[in-house]
Scaffold this motif. Structure first.
Motif, PDB file in Angstrom:
ATOM      1  N   GLY A   1       0.799  -1.223   0.000  1.00  0.00           N
ATOM      2  CA  GLY A   1       0.000   0.000   0.000  1.00  0.00           C
ATOM      3  C   GLY A   1       0.828   1.268   0.000  1.00  0.00           C
ATOM      4  N   ASN A   2       1.912   1.267   0.793  1.00  0.00           N
ATOM      5  CA  ASN A   2       2.761   2.460   0.831  1.00  0.00           C
ATOM      6  C   ASN A   2       3.441   2.722  -0.500  1.00  0.00           C
ATOM      7  N   ALA A   3       3.916   1.645  -1.137  1.00  0.00           N
ATOM      8  CA  ALA A   3       4.650   1.807  -2.391  1.00  0.00           C
ATOM      9  C   ALA A   3       3.716   2.165  -3.546  1.00  0.00           C
ATOM     10  N   TRP A   4       2.550   1.528  -3.601  1.00  0.00           N
ATOM     11  CA  TRP A   4       1.628   1.748  -4.722  1.00  0.00           C
ATOM     12  C   TRP A   4       0.712   2.946  -4.502  1.00  0.00           C
ATOM     13  N   GLY A   5       0.518   3.328  -3.231  1.00  0.00           N
ATOM     14  CA  GLY A   5      -0.483   4.342  -2.907  1.00  0.00           C
ATOM     15  C   GLY A   5      -1.760   3.645  -2.455  1.00  0.00           C
TER      16      GLY A   5
END
Length: 495
Positions: free
Chosen positions: A222-226
């Motif tokens: 989630g953090n990397a992809w948004g």
């Protein structure tokens, strides 16, 4: 005669407990094995950083999938047999990683390593089957503590290996450890004599794997992809929908891979929810404290220690977890698993309150982390006892597997939430801020409070009346004593 029998039980019990505890520690060691080289993987494998992040994520993913499924397989086909099979996958996975020169081979190896996590609930189930009731509490506490012990001590050990040898040596040494454990398990752990009835639910296993994969990938990436990106929403929503459909399918089966009817029993449901909250609180420290220790002193927050020093500073928490095993066993026996779990949550909440007040010196972080280790050592020991007090012996593996899964969901969610908090606090600047760390500690404290509230909602066990038992029916006494988490040891000692 009774003394001779007790001596025989002790002689058989301690090697069994020791080898299962070491096996559980080895399983958790796989999570921290690659941490010392994680930052170097893009250069070592000539791959983008977003791709090499999967070297950690894929182990978490396969671990969550394997834990409940291996528990059911153990109930059906024999816990010893499944533990040996998981050790084979560990050995093969480490060998693949040891010879890898590309990302794909390393990911396959790391995925196989993650399957090893299934040995922890299986080991607990073996103890219930093989030990006299008066020894189960302490043994389960030790096995439960081995999870944190392996993670905590694994970091400085893997750091030392990575600093002094080629990085492939990490996996060759882990392979040798797997071979040694395979031989010890085959030699020491008795063959199973009791098996669950019915067949294995292959469709349910696939549905659970697919649903968990979608959900965990969304959490981990989630953090990397948004968090609002199509990929994150697609995996997350898709995983939830698959799990809902899987649950509806499982409720129609006589022999599901996870019996949701058993999971819905108030004791098991509340224990599992508390496990997720406690896992969240526990892993928050594994995200926040290393950052505080490793950040340069020039930031005004960090202490600028090396990776090896950081591992040594945090390692005492694992030792504390093991040291808490006899205390947790006594608490389970005297005040019960419910009160023990509440005590665990209170200790962890207090630890994060201390971190909120002061986390600017090495000794302060060491103290807070050690207290968290004490709380986790008590809490993780109480949960299997609560679970085993609510299920039959042939359901122990699957029930403890589900409990471990809930704990894994808590830890993976914690990594994502803490990562998001730190990323938000560092937006537009070079690194996390003091406010970001304070918010992280506050959220972790809140998770510990939630775990305590959920533990208070666990129904109180019904009182058990001690019954005089003749020495000729020791097996019946053991079976009777195991029906409750309250007073199993005192009943036998009275007898």
């Amino acid at each position: 005669m009774r003394k001779a029998r007790a001596l025989t039980l002790d002689q058989r019990s301690w090697p069994l407990i020791a080898v299962l505890a070491i096996t559980g520690a080895c399983a958790s060691f796989m999570f921290t094995l690659v941490m010392p080289i994680q930052a170097q993987l893009p250069q070592l494998l000539d791959a983008p950083r977003e791709a090499t992040a999967w070297v950690v994520t894929i182990t978490l993913l396969t671990s969550a999938i394997a834990t409940p499924i291996s528990g059911r397989l153990g109930d059906l086909f024999g816990k010893r047999r499944v533990i040996l099979l998981l050790l084979i996958t560990l050995i093969v996975g480490n060998i693949l990683a040891a010879v890898s020169t590309d990302l794909t081979t390393l990911l396959v190896g790391r995925a196989l390593q993650g399957l090893m996590s299934g040995v922890i609930p299986l080991g607990i189930a073996v103890l219930r089957d093989q030990l006299p009731a008066k020894r189960i509490g302490g043994a389960v506490a030790l096995i439960s503590g081995s999870f944190g012990f392996g993670s905590a001590l694994g970091l400085p050990i893997s750091s030392l290996i990575a600093e002094t040898m080629d990085w492939h040596a990490l996996f060759w040494i882990a392979s040798a450890l797997g071979v040694a454990l395979f031989a010890l398990i085959a030699l020491i752990v008795p063959k199973d004599t009791a098996f669950a009835t019915g067949g294995f639910d292959y469709v349910g296993a696939f549905g659970l794997s697919a649903g968990l994969s979608g959900l965990l990938v969304a959490i981990a990436q989630g953090n990397a992809w948004g968090w609002t990106s199509p990929l994150t929403l697609g995996f997350g929503v898709g995983g939830v929908l698959l799990l809902v459909a899987w649950g509806a399918f499982e409720l129609r089966l006589a022999d599901p891979v996870v019996d949701l009817r058993v999971a819905a029993r108030p004791t098991i449901l509340m224990t599992n929810l508390a496990s997720a909250a406690l896992g969240f609180a526990f892993f928050s420290s594994a995200v926040l404290f290393p950052q505080l220790l490793e950040l340069p002193t020039s930031t005004g927050l960090g202490l600028g220690v090396s990776l090896l020093s950081m591992g040594l500073i945090l390692a005492p928490a694992g030792l504390v977890q093991i040291a808490m095993a006899p205390i947790a066993a006594r608490m389970n026996r005297t005040v019960g698993g419910r009160a023990t779990l509440v005590t665990s949550a209170v200790i962890i909440a207090f630890s994060y309150a201390l971190a909120l007040l002061a986390a600017t010196e090495i000794w302060q972080i060491l103290l807070a982390n050690a207290l968290i280790g004490a709380g986790i050592g008590i809490g993780f020991a109480s949960m299997p006892m609560l679970i085993m007090g609510a299920v039959d012996s042939t359901e122990t593996g699957a029930a403890n597997g589900l409990n471990s899964l809930m704990r894994a969901l808590g830890t993976s969610s914690s990594a994502a939430v803490m990562g998001a908090i730190q990323a938000a606090s560092s937006a537009g600047i070079s690194g996390p801020t003091a406010g970001g760390f304070r918010l992280g500690f506050a959220v972790a404290l809140g998770a510990a409070v939630v775990a305590g509230i959920l533990a208070l909602c666990i129904p109180k066990p019904r009182p058990v009346h001690a019954v005089a038992v003749d020495t000729s029916v020791d097996v019946a006494a053991d079976s009777s004593a195991r029906t409750s988490e309250m007073a199993p040891e005192s009943a036998l000692e009275t007898a």
